[in-house]
Design an enzyme around this catalytic site. Structure first.
Site, mmCIF file in Angstrom:
data_model
loop_
_atom_site.group_PDB
_atom_site.id
_atom_site.type_symbol
_atom_site.label_atom_id
_atom_site.label_comp_id
_atom_site.label_asym_id
_atom_site.label_seq_id
_atom_site.Cartn_x
_atom_site.Cartn_y
_atom_site.Cartn_z
ATOM 1 N N HIS A 20 39.683 36.636 28.570
ATOM 2 C CA HIS A 20 40.759 36.971 27.650
ATOM 3 C C HIS A 20 40.310 38.065 26.685
ATOM 4 C CE1 HIS A 20 41.585 33.014 29.118
ATOM 5 N NE2 HIS A 20 40.714 32.446 28.305
ATOM 6 N N TYR A 72 44.837 36.568 24.585
ATOM 7 C CA TYR A 72 45.779 36.858 25.659
ATOM 8 C C TYR A 72 45.007 37.293 26.902
ATOM 9 C CZ TYR A 72 49.800 36.842 22.471
ATOM 10 O OH TYR A 72 50.781 36.473 21.581
ATOM 11 N N THR A 73 45.589 37.024 28.063
ATOM 12 C CA THR A 73 45.056 37.538 29.320
ATOM 13 C C THR A 73 46.023 38.602 29.840
ATOM 14 O OG1 THR A 73 44.100 35.390 29.855
ATOM 15 C CG2 THR A 73 44.310 36.981 31.650
ATOM 16 N N CYS A 118 46.415 26.005 32.665
ATOM 17 C CA CYS A 118 46.798 26.791 31.494
ATOM 18 C C CYS A 118 48.253 26.483 31.153
ATOM 19 C CB CYS A 118 46.632 28.291 31.740
ATOM 20 S SG CYS A 118 46.806 29.283 30.233
#
Length: 899
Positions: free
Chosen positions: A665, A681-682, A869
């Protein structure tokens, strides 16, 4: 004028509504720059005139090529010039829109107050476009240049908090925020504000009361139903609707394009038994239109206070009235009373006080009787969440002896998650210990830390929440400290420049800066120095998210992303105080660790990389830096659905890559209202993508989730960004890395290899899964890893990157990629996947499909991993218990990875 009257005329009823109708409700929440309209900024008349299109085509010689707008200007002179506006040419030229120059109103020439000699009437559009005293019409290539066209009639995002900010950041000229068509709205007219209903007589319980009001909409969209609720939205009652413009006497007989118009308000009414009001705390109303659009429950504040269309609510109080308090009555209070005075209705304390102190004799209201607006004698309290919001006097009194006193400057020093104070109603509260328990999340409190939050608190919290404040009271707010020592508090100090007491170890920033390796990792937080080397392996976010801040002051970044619990844990790693220079006393000199500048760091060979993923030919270093925030500018915003966006940010060079390992990330930082916020965030763009990154973000809008009324600070900030605006990135962070061909690395579990990857995610939790999925697809000739994806969403339209996922399934084949969607909402037509939520049966059937484990298969449990996730309830309450039951605790501990 004679030429205009010779053209074909139309005569139609049209309702004109100010865009600021019901603004005072917004002003009670937070003051806008507009004046206090109640729900009466609306009126209807029968207008006669000629279509503007006929004037342009028949009297002005037609329209030249390239024209886009029709500009209108009034003759009245205002402080910033003449009032003017413009409409899109296509709206004016379409005869179905009935855009007219009117010269008669209700059968007579226009009176001066309504625009004599001629005015513009634009049906279905806010009243600000229907200019009076029209003196000039121009067809142009660009919008009107009138000051009022840009600085009026706009709904700016709620983050634009004042006019100076709007001017400084050029919000007024952004075309996205202009208002044209009206939004759907409704209000209650009767029972009127202040009216009462005597209920002492038992016969009253057998009778009915009429509740009525109006509703309107824009765009010629018909109001199809109006409902009221007596239990705050748990159930609804359908009212009777009346559309006067459907009556024959209001039909346009010579209409060249005959159709039923819906340019007017309509009227609704319902009779209900009086007894149903006895347990009722409030009457709400909402309208629906022909597109199935309806009103929101809660108001959305904006700088101009425009287009307020939340449910309209009349509060119902049980009270005592009459001579000698001998009569039991129901009292009806509207939200506000129009005008400059504060409140006047249930949204303001002043209105309640006036009602409570009045001795006016009540007049009853029953069935269709018109109630007089009176002020009953008693003031009632309300413990329900949706009842009256009491305003508290913010005066700063001098505290009595023995009471702790604080000035605003003192309170302003307590703004962190482990030291959080605020002011409410002239009193000071320390709510630090409540942050973990707050239903709306800690951020909705800490964003107000150190400030007077009376107005914001009262606008969103229930009476019960206000009662709870007493548990956190610590003292009174005063303008200056009282002279008596008894009332002087012990104020926490946070001054890093002061010398620590003898015996305390001291470090300068230069000393700390030498400790930046994995086996010697220090950092600064809040003027204190910490050695967290021993914690690196245990950190849930991976060692890198700490080492990227090694040797520096990470107070802002740490506070923006960590919980109170994490801050409490810092005490275990405390080693001393930060000072500007070393004290001369030897007692405070620490024994410093010696840092070898030429330390050799041993690394093992890298795991195999996907051989088919293209590498950039340019030798530019990756963009990401682990110890420095980098600016990136927004270059594109792609709207996927009502609340999900892809934000594309430019890297430093068109040929530069981000430098983020697969599955890891980035940290994103914004600053909003003086506070920093950091989120992980990815990206959905792959590691080899040059020049930009894509972030898939679900926007958590304000007032859409009652648990988090403020919405998502970061996601709303991203959504409000203009092209060219910047945020900051740093990284990588995270603990799991997919190295290709089934090889993976975890920061605490080491390296491993798998043959099957089962993935379970919800919403934007897809993003790390998508990275792994795309890497395997691109290297499918060499990477034979099998994948499954169980993807949960509320509705079918919420499924993100659906085409890309389907392409991956097609590209790998169903024997290598098994997909199973889950919808928790209503089952769509022809839906071939599952409904409901993740459970044991779904995981057992779809995580590792049985066809993958044919006789003779070598795919045993040790060769399988699971990636998770999504929201905490999905992970902790569904996935982990089921995986433990199906595969055992050892498998979960070693082979399940949570992003």
């Amino acid at each position: 004028m004679n030429m205009i009257e010779q053209l074909p005329s139309i005569t139609i009823p049209v309702t004109l509504v100010c865009a600021g109708n019901r603004r005072k409700e917004q002003n009670m929440h937070k003051q806008s720059i507009g004046f206090n309209w109640g729900p009466g900024g609306v009126s209807t008349a029968i207008w006669k005139g000629v279509l503007v299109r006929d004037i342009l085509l028949n009297l002005c010689g037609g329209i030249k090529k390239g024209a886009k707008f029709v500009c209108f200007e009034g003759s009245d002179k205002l402080p910033n010039g003449k009032y003017g506006t413009s409409l899109a040419l296509e709206r004016v030229l379409n005869p179905m829109n009935d855009v007219m120059i009117a010269y008669e109103m209700n059968g007579s020439r226009l009176p001066p107050d309504h625009g004599y000699p001629v005015r513009l009437v634009v049906p279905g559009v806010i009243g600000g476009r229907s200019i009076k005293f029209v003196s000039k019409i121009t067809v142009t290539e660009s919008e009107s240049d009138s000051w009022y066209h840009y600085h009026d009639n706009r709904v700016l995002p709620s983050i634009v908090s004042d006019a100076e900010m709007a001017k400084r950041e050029q919000w007024w000229t952004r075309p996205s925020y202009i208002i044209n068509e009206l939004n759907i709205n409704s209000a209650i007219a009767s029972p009127a504000h202040g009216s009462i209903l005597p209920i002492s007589d038992p016969q009253t319980m057998t009778r009915e009361i009429t509740i009525n009001g109006y509703a309107y909409n824009g765009g010629c969209k018909k109001i199809t139903r109006v409902e009221i609720t007596l239990d705050a939205g748990k159930s609804w009652l359908l009212t009777d609707l009346e559309h006067p413009e459907e009556w024959p006497e209001f039909q346009f007989n010579d209409d060249p394009y005959p159709r039923q118009r819906y340019w007017c308000w309509c009227f609704w009414s319902i009779k209900i038994p009086v007894r149903q009001l006895l347990k009722c705390k409030g009457i709400h109303v909402r309208a629906w239109d022909s597109t199935q659009n309806t009103q929101p429950k809660d108001l959305n504040w904006n700088l101009m206070g425009m287009m307020n269309n939340c449910w309209y609510r009349v509060q119902v109080d049980l009270a005592i009235s009459g001579e000698n308090d001998s009569e039991l009555v129901l009292r009806f209070l509207h939200p506000t009373v129009p005008g400059p005075e504060h409140g006047g209705g249930w949204m303001g304390a002043k209105g309640d006080e006036e009602l409570a102190t009045s001795t006016a004799k009540p007049t009853p209201i029953l069935t269709t009787a018109v109630a007089k607006t009176l002020r009953p004698e008693t003031k009632t309290q309300d413990a329900e969440p949706d009842k009256a919001i009491s305003k508290v006097d913010n005066a700063k009194p001098t505290a009595a002896p023995g009471v702790k006193c604080f000035t605003a400057d003192m309170v302003a020093k307590h703004t962190t998650d482990d030291d959080c104070w605020f002011i409410h109603g002239g009193k000071v509260y320390d709510c630090t210990r409540f942050l973990k328990e707050h239903p709306g999340g800690a951020e909705s409190i800490t964003m107000n830390a150190g400030e007077d939050c009376t107005e914001d608190f009262d606008a969103i919290h229930s009476a019960k929440a206000k009662e709870m404040l007493a548990d956190y009271y610590i003292g009174e707010l005063v303008e200056s400290m009282p002279e008596t020592s008894d009332s002087t508090p012990e104020v926490k100090k946070a001054d890093t420049a002061t010398s620590p007491p003898p015996g305390t170890k001291c470090f300068t920033a230069d000393m700390v800066a030498k400790h930046t390796t994995d086996d010697d990792c220090w950092f600064i937080h809040g003027g204190k120095v910490y050695d967290c080397t021993s914690f690196l392996k245990e950190h849930p976010g991976g060692a890198e998210s700490i080492t990227m801040n090694a040797g520096i002051d990470c107070t802002e970044d740490f506070d923006a992303i960590h919980s109170t619990r994490a801050k409490e844990m810092l005490a275990d790693y405390y080693i001393g105080e930060l000072v500007e220079s070393m004290p001369e006393t030897s007692d405070s000199t620490p024994e410093m660790k010696q840092a070898n500048t030429f330390m050799s760091i041993s690394t093992e060979p890298h795991s195999p990389q996907p051989s088919q993923i293209p590498s950039p030919s340019i030798t530019l270093p990756p963009f990401l830096e682990s110890k420095a925030w980098q600016d990136v500018a927004l270059i594109e915003k792609i709207i996927l659905n009502h609340d999900t966006r892809i934000f594309r940010f430019a890297l430093g060079h068109p040929l530069q890559i981000l430098g983020l390992p697969l599955g890891r990330h980035i940290l994103l930082k914004i600053k909003s209202n003086g506070s920093a916020y950091v989120r992980a965030y990815t990206p959905t763009s792959l590691p080899h993508q040059q020049g930009y990154i894509d972030l898939l973000v679900k926007v958590y809008f304000k007032d859409t989730n009652p648990r988090f009324p403020a919405g998502g600070v970061v996601s709303q900030h991203l959504d409000s960004m203009a092209i060219g605006e910047k945020i900051m990135l740093k990284g990588p962070t995270g603990s799991f890395t997919y190295n290709g061909q089934g090889h993976y690395t975890h920061s605490s579990r080491g390296k491993g290899k798998c043959l099957q990857i089962g993935m379970i995610c919800g919403g934007t939790g897809l993003t790390p899964m998508y990275q792994v999925m795309q890497a395997i697809l691109l290297d499918k000739a060499n990477d034979s890893t099998k994948m499954s994806l169980i993807f949960g969403n509320r509705n079918e339209e919420d499924i993100l990157l659906r085409k890309e996922i389907d392409d991956a399934v097609e590209g790998l084949g169903s024997d290598r990629f098994h997909l199973w969607h889950l919808i928790s909402g209503e089952k769509p037509k022809n839906w071939k996947y599952g409904t409901g939520r993740v459970n044991k049966e779904i995981i057992k059937e779809h995580l590792f499909p049985s066809q993958w484990n044919a006789p003779g298969s070598t795919d045993d449990l040790s060769s399988k991993i699971v990636l998770l996730c999504g929201p905490d309830p999905m992970i902790k309450e569904s996935c982990l218990p089921v995986l433990t039951e199906l595969y055992g605790k050892e498998f979960v501990d070693k082979n399940v990875f949570i992003f």
